[in-house]
Scaffold this motif. Structure first.
Motif, PDB file in Angstrom:
ATOM      1  N   ARG A 292      28.564  33.926  10.097  1.00 22.54           N
ATOM      2  CA  ARG A 292      29.022  33.223   8.903  1.00 22.54           C
ATOM      3  C   ARG A 292      27.871  32.723   8.040  1.00 22.54           C
ATOM      4  NH1 ARG A 292      30.186  27.894   7.693  1.00 22.54           N
ATOM      5  NH2 ARG A 292      29.622  27.248   9.799  1.00 22.54           N
ATOM      6  N   ARG A 293      27.072  31.811   8.572  1.00 23.41           N
ATOM      7  CA  ARG A 293      26.064  31.172   7.732  1.00 23.41           C
ATOM      8  C   ARG A 293      24.895  32.096   7.425  1.00 23.41           C
ATOM      9  NH1 ARG A 293      25.082  24.904   9.218  1.00 23.41           N
ATOM     10  NH2 ARG A 293      24.290  24.970   7.068  1.00 23.41           N
TER      11      ARG A 293
ATOM     12  N   ARG B  86      19.733  22.463  12.505  1.00 23.57           N
ATOM     13  CA  ARG B  86      18.663  23.411  12.168  1.00 23.57           C
ATOM     14  C   ARG B  86      19.103  24.335  11.030  1.00 23.57           C
ATOM     15  NH1 ARG B  86      18.462  24.168  17.718  1.00 23.57           N
ATOM     16  NH2 ARG B  86      18.661  26.445  17.623  1.00 23.57           N
ATOM     17  N   PHE B  87      20.347  24.785  11.052  1.00 26.02           N
ATOM     18  CA  PHE B  87      20.836  25.629   9.964  1.00 26.02           C
ATOM     19  C   PHE B  87      20.970  24.831   8.668  1.00 26.02           C
ATOM     20  CE2 PHE B  87      21.723  29.185  12.738  1.00 26.02           C
ATOM     21  CZ  PHE B  87      21.640  30.263  11.871  1.00 26.02           C
TER      22      PHE B  87
ATOM     23  N   VAL C   6      22.671  36.455   1.378  1.00 30.42           N
ATOM     24  CA  VAL C   6      23.194  36.883   0.078  1.00 30.42           C
ATOM     25  C   VAL C   6      22.733  35.941  -1.032  1.00 30.42           C
ATOM     26  CG1 VAL C   6      25.330  37.090  -1.261  1.00 30.42           C
ATOM     27  CG2 VAL C   6      25.148  38.158   0.993  1.00 30.42           C
ATOM     28  N   ARG C   7      22.668  34.659  -0.730  1.00 32.10           N
ATOM     29  CA  ARG C   7      22.303  33.691  -1.756  1.00 32.10           C
ATOM     30  C   ARG C   7      20.816  33.682  -2.070  1.00 32.10           C
ATOM     31  NH1 ARG C   7      23.944  27.225  -1.842  1.00 32.10           N
ATOM     32  NH2 ARG C   7      23.031  26.747  -3.889  1.00 32.10           N
ATOM     33  N   TYR C   8      19.975  33.880  -1.032  1.00 32.86           N
ATOM     34  CA  TYR C   8      18.548  33.637  -1.230  1.00 32.86           C
ATOM     35  C   TYR C   8      17.629  34.834  -0.965  1.00 32.86           C
ATOM     36  CZ  TYR C   8      19.765  28.657  -1.331  1.00 32.86           C
ATOM     37  OH  TYR C   8      20.291  27.437  -1.647  1.00 32.86           O
TER      38      TYR C   8
ATOM     39  N   VAL D 122      26.941  41.800   5.826  1.00 29.66           N
ATOM     40  CA  VAL D 122      26.188  41.208   4.718  1.00 29.66           C
ATOM     41  C   VAL D 122      26.636  41.811   3.389  1.00 29.66           C
ATOM     42  CG1 VAL D 122      23.883  40.973   3.706  1.00 29.66           C
ATOM     43  CG2 VAL D 122      24.213  40.615   6.163  1.00 29.66           C
ATOM     44  N   ARG D 123      26.848  43.103   3.362  1.00 34.53           N
ATOM     45  CA  ARG D 123      27.304  43.745   2.123  1.00 34.53           C
ATOM     46  C   ARG D 123      28.671  43.206   1.701  1.00 34.53           C
ATOM     47  NH1 ARG D 123      25.416  48.649   4.822  1.00 34.53           N
ATOM     48  NH2 ARG D 123      23.369  49.254   3.988  1.00 34.53           N
TER      49      ARG D 123
END
Length: 311
Positions: free
Chosen positions: A184-185, A127-128, A191-193, A214-215
């Protein structure tokens, strides 16, 4: 206090489109910045009333029947829709709303709604994987320049020479919201999207820890942490007098003392005080989960007694 407050609903518990529309219009009329809804197909307790309404079908209607309030999902499940059609749906609703749409997207977690409506429910890791690939496809389609094509060599969603239409109309595209407690994911994907990271239904202290994680990932990836909005979601139950407060808690099947601990419940001053703890933890936005969609006076009370204090 500068917190941005949005209304967040759970229509799968049993609400018609007209019920949802009434709350969205009330939220707009009483000064809230956003109206968001869950994306679920099965109630979680209770008989489900009239049954669920589809999130993006509903939001398309609201796009034409509201004029200023932000609209979106918290969150759409990546298991429900293929990313290409979802990108077209969301872009279409963005056009219909004049650029007021946001897309919350997650991996999906509620197995029973999948089995109830014939939706495949792969293991968590897959799912991830699918969520990550959906994010790549959706944002890739939106970011493709007009007149060019988009291709994606994916395991689950390969794309070949897509014209990458339709396009959102708001500058910078539709903001993406990613949330959750994954270590983790989830932070990496946010951060990426994402334009926004959401910490749902955790204490202010726990939300602060999620925000900092997250920061930290953002700094490691070379992204400016301040470029992301940090938000939280909490159930809300507010009243000026104790009798009304208990009636509102009873109406949503929650113990008032439990709500005081695990939500935003109490007098307006008590709720404002608790909101301040989330702001101190780094939250810039709060989604107020309103569970009794028939109690429009509740929104007016929150606006009059809480929102005005923040303003």
């Amino acid at each position: 206090m500068t917190l941005d407050l949005r209304i967040f609903t759970e229509p799968q518990q049993g609400a018609t489109y007209d019920d949802v529309l009434a709350v969205a219009r009330a939220a707009e009329d009483t000064g809230f910045n956003g109206f968001f809804r869950s994306d679920h197909y099965l109630s979680m307790g209770g008989d489900g009333g009239a049954g669920p309404t589809d999130a993006w079908t509903t939001l398309a209607g609201l796009a034409r029947e509201t004029s200023t309030i932000r609209l979106g999902t918290l969150v759409t499940s990546a298991t429900f829709r293929l990313p290409g059609p979802l990108a077209i749906q969301v872009a279409g609703v963005d056009q219909m709303s004049g650029g007021r749409v946001e897309l919350g997207l997650g991996a999906g977690w509620f197995e029973a709604e999948h089995t109830a409506y014939g939706i495949p429910f792969p293991p968590l890791g897959e799912r991830f994987d699918r969520l990550e690939e959906q994010l790549a496809v959706i944002t890739g389609l939106w970011d493709t320049e007009p007149g060019k094509t988009f291709s994606h060599k994916g395991t689950h969603y390969p794309i070949t020479d897509s014209p990458a239409l339709a396009k959102p109309v708001q500058p910078g595209g539709v903001p993406v919201i990613i949330g959750g407690g994954g270590k983790r994911r989830t932070p990496a994907l946010a951060v990426r999207y994402a334009a926004e990271f959401n910490a749902p239904f955790v204490s202010a202290d726990d939300a602060g820890r999620l925000f900092e994680r997250v920061r930290a990932v953002a700094r490691e990836a070379g992204r400016e942490p301040s470029s992301m909005t940090m938000s939280a979601a909490q159930v809300v139950c507010v009243a000026r007098d104790d009798a009304t407060l208990r009636l509102r808690a009873d109406a949503i099947g929650r113990d008032l003392e439990e709500l005081r601990t695990n939500g935003l419940a109490g007098s307006p001053d008590a709720v404002v005080e608790k909101l301040a703890t989330f702001e101190a933890a780094g939250a810039e936005r709060l989604y107020l989960q309103v569970l009794d969609l028939s109690d429009l006076d509740h929104l007016a009370d929150i606006s009059d007694a809480v929102l005005r204090q923040l303003a």
